[in-house]
Design an enzyme around this catalytic site. Structure first.
Site, mmCIF file in Angstrom:
data_model
loop_
_atom_site.group_PDB
_atom_site.id
_atom_site.type_symbol
_atom_site.label_atom_id
_atom_site.label_comp_id
_atom_site.label_asym_id
_atom_site.label_seq_id
_atom_site.Cartn_x
_atom_site.Cartn_y
_atom_site.Cartn_z
ATOM 1 N N GLY A 49 0.786 -1.221 0.000
ATOM 2 C CA GLY A 49 0.000 0.000 0.000
ATOM 3 C C GLY A 49 0.822 1.277 0.000
ATOM 4 C CG HIS A 50 4.015 3.810 1.953
ATOM 5 N ND1 HIS A 50 5.326 4.209 1.761
ATOM 6 C CD2 HIS A 50 3.395 4.865 2.519
ATOM 7 C CE1 HIS A 50 5.481 5.437 2.229
ATOM 8 N NE2 HIS A 50 4.325 5.857 2.691
ATOM 9 C CG PHE A 51 3.146 5.207 -2.385
ATOM 10 C CD1 PHE A 51 1.978 5.649 -1.772
ATOM 11 C CD2 PHE A 51 4.337 5.779 -1.985
ATOM 12 C CE1 PHE A 51 2.002 6.673 -0.820
ATOM 13 C CE2 PHE A 51 4.364 6.784 -1.033
ATOM 14 C CZ PHE A 51 3.202 7.228 -0.440
ATOM 15 C CB VAL A 56 8.643 4.959 -0.987
ATOM 16 C CG1 VAL A 56 9.527 5.762 -0.046
ATOM 17 C CG2 VAL A 56 8.859 5.406 -2.419
#
Length: 160
Positions: A49-51, A56
């Site tokens: 989810g990041h990203f 990252v």
């Protein structure tokens, strides 16, 4: 040179996957400093989810990795291993600056130095680099607490 492998690290930290963020201790000197690494792989949970299109490592997890490294140094300095009732808590995070993104394939090298120990509060100067480039730096403050402290009503800040 004093080193710790992942199995030895697990003796000093209660964290486990996916929250264990220290893979190896490269060197340490009691009461002074520690250098450790976290290998950043493409299958880290947080990258989902990041990203999704540009993975990252979240800055808060870089700070957490440095704090876990600092906790190991504190226990090594005290010459003891924590028991199941011992927890290291953050009491302050100051002057944190992020200088470069950390991505899959990177190796985060954390260098932590004890700057002060007073009345149960440990203060550290912390930085993490990737390939010699500064990724994050700041000052961390932590304290150790036990389940007995919690039962006695001792205030407990955010857990490391």
């Amino acid at each position: 040179m004093k080193t710790l492998d992942i199995n030895q690290i697990k003796q000093y930290l209660p964290h486990r996957y996916p929250m264990l963020l220290v893979d190896r201790v490269l060197e340490w000197e009691s009461g002074k400093s520690i250098t450790a690494i976290k290998n950043i792989t493409a299958n880290e949970e947080f990258f989902n989810g990041h990203f999704p299109n540009k993975p990252v490592m979240p800055g808060v997890l870089m700070v957490e990795a440095m704090a876990q490294t600092a906790a190991i140094l504190s226990f090594l300095t005290m010459g003891k291993k924590p028991d199941e009732n011992t927890i290291v808590y953050f009491v302050g995070i100051d002057n944190v600056r992020f200088k470069r993104p950390v991505e899959p394939g990177d190796q985060l090298k954390m260098e932590i130095e004890i700057t002060r120990v007073s009345r149960g509060i440990w203060k550290y100067k912390a930085k993490a680099t990737v390939d010699g480039q500064l990724a994050v730096e700041g000052e961390l403050m932590c304290t150790l607490r036990t389940a007995d402290d919690a039962a006695a009503g001792v205030t407990t800040p955010a857990a490391v």
